[in-house]
Every structure is written in C-alpha cells, then in structure tokens.
Motif scaffolding. Structure first.
Motif, PDB file in Angstrom:
ATOM      1  N   LYS A  64       5.999 -81.380  28.533  1.00  0.00           N
ATOM      2  CA  LYS A  64       6.848 -81.129  29.687  1.00  0.00           C
ATOM      3  C   LYS A  64       8.182 -80.514  29.273  1.00  0.00           C
ATOM      4  O   LYS A  64       8.829 -80.966  28.327  1.00  0.00           O
ATOM      5  CB  LYS A  64       7.089 -82.432  30.455  1.00  0.00           C
ATOM      6  N   ASP A  65       8.572 -79.459  29.995  1.00  0.00           N
ATOM      7  CA  ASP A  65       9.839 -78.749  29.791  1.00  0.00           C
ATOM      8  C   ASP A  65       9.919 -77.998  28.461  1.00  0.00           C
ATOM      9  O   ASP A  65      10.946 -77.391  28.168  1.00  0.00           O
ATOM     10  CB  ASP A  65      11.043 -79.697  29.889  1.00  0.00           C
ATOM     11  N   LYS A  66       8.827 -78.007  27.673  1.00  0.00           N
ATOM     12  CA  LYS A  66       8.876 -77.369  26.354  1.00  0.00           C
ATOM     13  C   LYS A  66       7.745 -76.358  26.133  1.00  0.00           C
ATOM     14  O   LYS A  66       7.987 -75.183  25.855  1.00  0.00           O
ATOM     15  CB  LYS A  66       8.836 -78.439  25.256  1.00  0.00           C
ATOM     16  N   LEU A  67       6.522 -76.836  26.227  1.00  0.00           N
ATOM     17  CA  LEU A  67       5.364 -76.022  25.832  1.00  0.00           C
ATOM     18  C   LEU A  67       4.396 -75.921  26.998  1.00  0.00           C
ATOM     19  O   LEU A  67       3.987 -76.942  27.571  1.00  0.00           O
ATOM     20  CB  LEU A  67       4.684 -76.643  24.609  1.00  0.00           C
ATOM     21  N   PHE A  68       4.001 -74.671  27.320  1.00  0.00           N
ATOM     22  CA  PHE A  68       3.155 -74.430  28.483  1.00  0.00           C
ATOM     23  C   PHE A  68       2.004 -73.487  28.107  1.00  0.00           C
ATOM     24  O   PHE A  68       2.119 -72.686  27.177  1.00  0.00           O
ATOM     25  CB  PHE A  68       3.964 -73.804  29.623  1.00  0.00           C
ATOM     26  N   TYR A  69       0.932 -73.567  28.864  1.00  0.00           N
ATOM     27  CA  TYR A  69      -0.224 -72.694  28.625  1.00  0.00           C
ATOM     28  C   TYR A  69      -0.642 -72.023  29.934  1.00  0.00           C
ATOM     29  O   TYR A  69      -0.392 -72.534  31.036  1.00  0.00           O
ATOM     30  CB  TYR A  69      -1.409 -73.484  28.062  1.00  0.00           C
ATOM     31  N   PHE A  70      -1.291 -70.870  29.797  1.00  0.00           N
ATOM     32  CA  PHE A  70      -1.886 -70.176  30.933  1.00  0.00           C
ATOM     33  C   PHE A  70      -3.086 -69.402  30.427  1.00  0.00           C
ATOM     34  O   PHE A  70      -2.995 -68.667  29.431  1.00  0.00           O
ATOM     35  CB  PHE A  70      -0.891 -69.219  31.596  1.00  0.00           C
ATOM     36  N   ALA A  95     -10.555 -61.624  29.290  1.00  0.00           N
ATOM     37  CA  ALA A  95      -9.939 -62.944  29.132  1.00  0.00           C
ATOM     38  C   ALA A  95      -8.493 -62.777  28.659  1.00  0.00           C
ATOM     39  O   ALA A  95      -8.174 -61.843  27.923  1.00  0.00           O
ATOM     40  CB  ALA A  95     -10.721 -63.789  28.138  1.00  0.00           C
ATOM     41  N   PHE A  96      -7.645 -63.699  29.092  1.00  0.00           N
ATOM     42  CA  PHE A  96      -6.227 -63.661  28.733  1.00  0.00           C
ATOM     43  C   PHE A  96      -5.741 -65.090  28.514  1.00  0.00           C
ATOM     44  O   PHE A  96      -6.047 -65.986  29.302  1.00  0.00           O
ATOM     45  CB  PHE A  96      -5.415 -62.989  29.839  1.00  0.00           C
ATOM     46  N   ALA A  97      -5.012 -65.305  27.430  1.00  0.00           N
ATOM     47  CA  ALA A  97      -4.453 -66.624  27.133  1.00  0.00           C
ATOM     48  C   ALA A  97      -3.005 -66.467  26.679  1.00  0.00           C
ATOM     49  O   ALA A  97      -2.672 -65.526  25.944  1.00  0.00           O
ATOM     50  CB  ALA A  97      -5.271 -67.317  26.045  1.00  0.00           C
ATOM     51  N   LYS A  98      -2.155 -67.392  27.111  1.00  0.00           N
ATOM     52  CA  LYS A  98      -0.724 -67.287  26.798  1.00  0.00           C
ATOM     53  C   LYS A  98      -0.131 -68.670  26.574  1.00  0.00           C
ATOM     54  O   LYS A  98      -0.435 -69.625  27.287  1.00  0.00           O
ATOM     55  CB  LYS A  98       0.005 -66.594  27.951  1.00  0.00           C
ATOM     56  N   LEU A  99       0.738 -68.754  25.560  1.00  0.00           N
ATOM     57  CA  LEU A  99       1.519 -69.953  25.280  1.00  0.00           C
ATOM     58  C   LEU A  99       3.005 -69.618  25.381  1.00  0.00           C
ATOM     59  O   LEU A  99       3.434 -68.569  24.885  1.00  0.00           O
ATOM     60  CB  LEU A  99       1.214 -70.495  23.880  1.00  0.00           C
ATOM     61  N   ASP A 100       3.769 -70.504  26.002  1.00  0.00           N
ATOM     62  CA  ASP A 100       5.220 -70.355  26.105  1.00  0.00           C
ATOM     63  C   ASP A 100       5.895 -71.601  25.534  1.00  0.00           C
ATOM     64  O   ASP A 100       5.497 -72.728  25.858  1.00  0.00           O
ATOM     65  CB  ASP A 100       5.645 -70.173  27.562  1.00  0.00           C
ATOM     66  N   TYR A 101       6.918 -71.356  24.704  1.00  0.00           N
ATOM     67  CA  TYR A 101       7.634 -72.480  24.089  1.00  0.00           C
ATOM     68  C   TYR A 101       9.132 -72.279  24.269  1.00  0.00           C
ATOM     69  O   TYR A 101       9.703 -71.303  23.787  1.00  0.00           O
ATOM     70  CB  TYR A 101       7.285 -72.589  22.613  1.00  0.00           C
ATOM     71  N   GLN A 102       9.764 -73.191  24.989  1.00  0.00           N
ATOM     72  CA  GLN A 102      11.214 -73.153  25.216  1.00  0.00           C
ATOM     73  C   GLN A 102      11.852 -74.118  24.214  1.00  0.00           C
ATOM     74  O   GLN A 102      12.088 -75.281  24.506  1.00  0.00           O
ATOM     75  CB  GLN A 102      11.545 -73.570  26.651  1.00  0.00           C
ATOM     76  N   PHE A 103      12.091 -73.623  22.978  1.00  0.00           N
ATOM     77  CA  PHE A 103      12.523 -74.584  21.958  1.00  0.00           C
ATOM     78  C   PHE A 103      14.006 -74.910  22.021  1.00  0.00           C
ATOM     79  O   PHE A 103      14.436 -75.938  21.508  1.00  0.00           O
ATOM     80  CB  PHE A 103      12.113 -74.144  20.550  1.00  0.00           C
ATOM     81  N   THR A 104      14.834 -74.045  22.659  1.00  0.00           N
ATOM     82  CA  THR A 104      16.211 -74.403  23.010  1.00  0.00           C
ATOM     83  C   THR A 104      16.525 -73.728  24.338  1.00  0.00           C
ATOM     84  O   THR A 104      15.745 -72.900  24.831  1.00  0.00           O
ATOM     85  CB  THR A 104      17.232 -73.937  21.946  1.00  0.00           C
ATOM     86  N   GLY A 156       2.549 -70.735  32.290  1.00  0.00           N
ATOM     87  CA  GLY A 156       2.357 -72.079  32.789  1.00  0.00           C
ATOM     88  C   GLY A 156       3.682 -72.717  33.180  1.00  0.00           C
ATOM     89  O   GLY A 156       4.755 -72.270  32.759  1.00  0.00           O
ATOM     90  N   THR A 157       3.615 -73.760  34.000  1.00  0.00           N
ATOM     91  CA  THR A 157       4.803 -74.490  34.439  1.00  0.00           C
ATOM     92  C   THR A 157       4.573 -75.980  34.236  1.00  0.00           C
ATOM     93  O   THR A 157       3.540 -76.402  33.708  1.00  0.00           O
ATOM     94  CB  THR A 157       5.095 -74.206  35.926  1.00  0.00           C
ATOM     95  N   ASN A 158       5.508 -76.785  34.683  1.00  0.00           N
ATOM     96  CA  ASN A 158       5.371 -78.240  34.578  1.00  0.00           C
ATOM     97  C   ASN A 158       4.299 -78.798  35.505  1.00  0.00           C
ATOM     98  O   ASN A 158       3.854 -79.926  35.334  1.00  0.00           O
ATOM     99  CB  ASN A 158       6.707 -78.926  34.866  1.00  0.00           C
ATOM    100  N   ALA A 159       3.894 -78.013  36.494  1.00  0.00           N
ATOM    101  CA  ALA A 159       2.839 -78.432  37.412  1.00  0.00           C
ATOM    102  C   ALA A 159       1.533 -77.713  37.063  1.00  0.00           C
ATOM    103  O   ALA A 159       1.541 -76.531  36.697  1.00  0.00           O
ATOM    104  CB  ALA A 159       3.238 -78.128  38.858  1.00  0.00           C
ATOM    105  N   LEU A 160       0.433 -78.409  37.166  1.00  0.00           N
ATOM    106  CA  LEU A 160      -0.874 -77.824  36.881  1.00  0.00           C
ATOM    107  C   LEU A 160      -1.342 -76.997  38.081  1.00  0.00           C
ATOM    108  O   LEU A 160      -1.370 -77.486  39.216  1.00  0.00           O
ATOM    109  CB  LEU A 160      -1.895 -78.921  36.579  1.00  0.00           C
ATOM    110  N   HIS A 161      -1.697 -75.737  37.821  1.00  0.00           N
ATOM    111  CA  HIS A 161      -2.217 -74.858  38.865  1.00  0.00           C
ATOM    112  C   HIS A 161      -3.504 -74.219  38.352  1.00  0.00           C
ATOM    113  O   HIS A 161      -3.602 -73.841  37.184  1.00  0.00           O
ATOM    114  CB  HIS A 161      -1.211 -73.754  39.212  1.00  0.00           C
TER     115      HIS A 161
END
Length: 222
Positions: free
Chosen positions: A82-88, A145-154, A32-37
């Motif tokens: 925003k800029d931290k946690l994203f989903y796809f 089905a596929f699910a993913k979380l991304d976390y940019q903690f630093t 995922g990104t900062n924009a919803l797709h």
C-alpha cells in the motif's frame, strides 16, 4: 484497455519529438492504485450477422467474407504494498476466420493450348493455374499482453517498469483484402510478427522548479 490517456500531434512538434515526418501519438499507460480494479470483455462477430461480399455475391458465391471474429481479454491492477508498490496487467486476444478469394480477368476455366503443346502439359498448366484461384482459408491469431510495476520509493522519486508483448500469425495475409483480382495463393504468404518492448522510467523531483526523467528501453521486433 491499458491506455489511460493519449495525445496526437500533427504539427509544431516540441524539441523532444525531434524531426518527426508525420503525426505523433503519445500514450500514457495505466498504473495500479491502492484499490483493486479488474475487468473482462468479450466481442463476437457471428456469420449470420455479417453482410455478404458484393463481388462474391455477384458471382453466385454466398459464403461469408468473415466467418467468425472473437476479441477477448481483461485487465487487473492493484497494490502489492500500500502507497508504495503497485501492479497493472492486461491481455487481449483476437481470433478471426476470414477466407481470401483470388480471381482472374483472363482465366475463366481451362484454356485451349497450341497444337505444338502436348495434351498432358496443357492439362497440367490449366490445373496449376486453376489451383491458384478460388477461396482459401485465412485464420488470424493475435495475442497482446502488457504488465507494469510502479514503485513510489520516496515522495520525490517514482520508478516504473513495463513489458509489452505481441504475437501475430495469419496465413495468406501479406495481401489483406478479402478478394484479390489477378492474384494467386502462391503470390501471398504467412504474416508473422513478434514484438517485445521493455521500458524503465525513473522520475525525480530535484527541487520545485527542477525535475529529471531517466528512461531506458529494450525492444525486439521480428
């Protein structure tokens, strides 16, 4: 729909791939990104647009080898923070109706039995063999089905976790061809597959010329 890029290696493998015996496919999944797709798709293969099976047609059978096939699904990705946690997330379903036919080169109808064999036994044997041949239903059902979380903690540390699941079920599908010569329905069976794969990645930039990747995987295939 969940693959962002892939790489196929056929020879000269790097050390990370070990002693590979054949081609190696390495895929990178989307995030995922900062924009919803989001997107949706639907594919339909309809009977009137499908060519007849040549073998069945030569025998006067004008039914379609694939009665209907549908593929559908979609994906969505965006920010939770925003800029931290994203989903796809993504999903794909498959529904396919494609009967299977069993033929024989030696049995073309009731056979004459030896005089020593009782008439009832002979008739039962002919009926059993005849029931093993012909066209039989085969409906494939698959869900992925596929699910993913991304976390940019630093700025130097990125954590991701993904879960991939597959359910597949299809009767009379160990033998996958449309027509089986000298085969029978009792020699086939229902194919069932269930897969669950969970992966965690932690990427760290320790300094400008030093990085580290920690990876954990749990999977089940039955």
């Amino acid at each position: 729909d969940s693959v962002q890029e892939f790489q196929v290696t056929a020879s000269n493998y790097s050390a990370e791939l070990g002693q590979a015996a054949g081609g190696v496919v390495n895929a990178v999944t989307k995030s995922g990104t900062n924009a919803l797709h989001a997107d949706l798709f639907y594919y339909l293969r309809y009977p009137t647009l499908t060519a007849l099976d040549s073998l069945q047609k030569s025998r006067g059978i004008y039914t379609q080898p694939i009665h209907q096939q549908q593929q559908f699904g979609g994906s969505a990705g965006g920010p939770i923070t925003k800029d931290k946690l994203f989903y796809f997330v993504t999903y794909e379903g498959l529904r396919k109706v494609n009967p299977i036919s069993y033929t024989s080169t030696s049995f073309n109808g009731p056979q004459t039995c030896l005089a020593a064999i009782p008439t009832a036994t002979c008739a039962a044997a002919n009926a059993f063999i005849g029931a093993q041949l012909g066209a039989f239903a085969r409906s494939t059902q698959q869900d992925v089905a596929f699910a993913k979380l991304d976390y940019q903690f630093t700025a130097s540390n990125h954590l991701s976790a993904s879960l991939n699941g597959l359910n597949f079920k299809a009767p009379n599908s160990y033998q996958t061809a449309v027509t089986q010569s000298n085969g029978s329905v009792s020699g086939n069976g229902t194919a069932v597959t269930r897969e669950r794969i969970f992966v965690v990645n932690w990427d760290s930039v320790i300094q400008s010329n030093l990085t580290n990747n920690f990876r954990f995987q749990w999977s089940r295939d039955r």
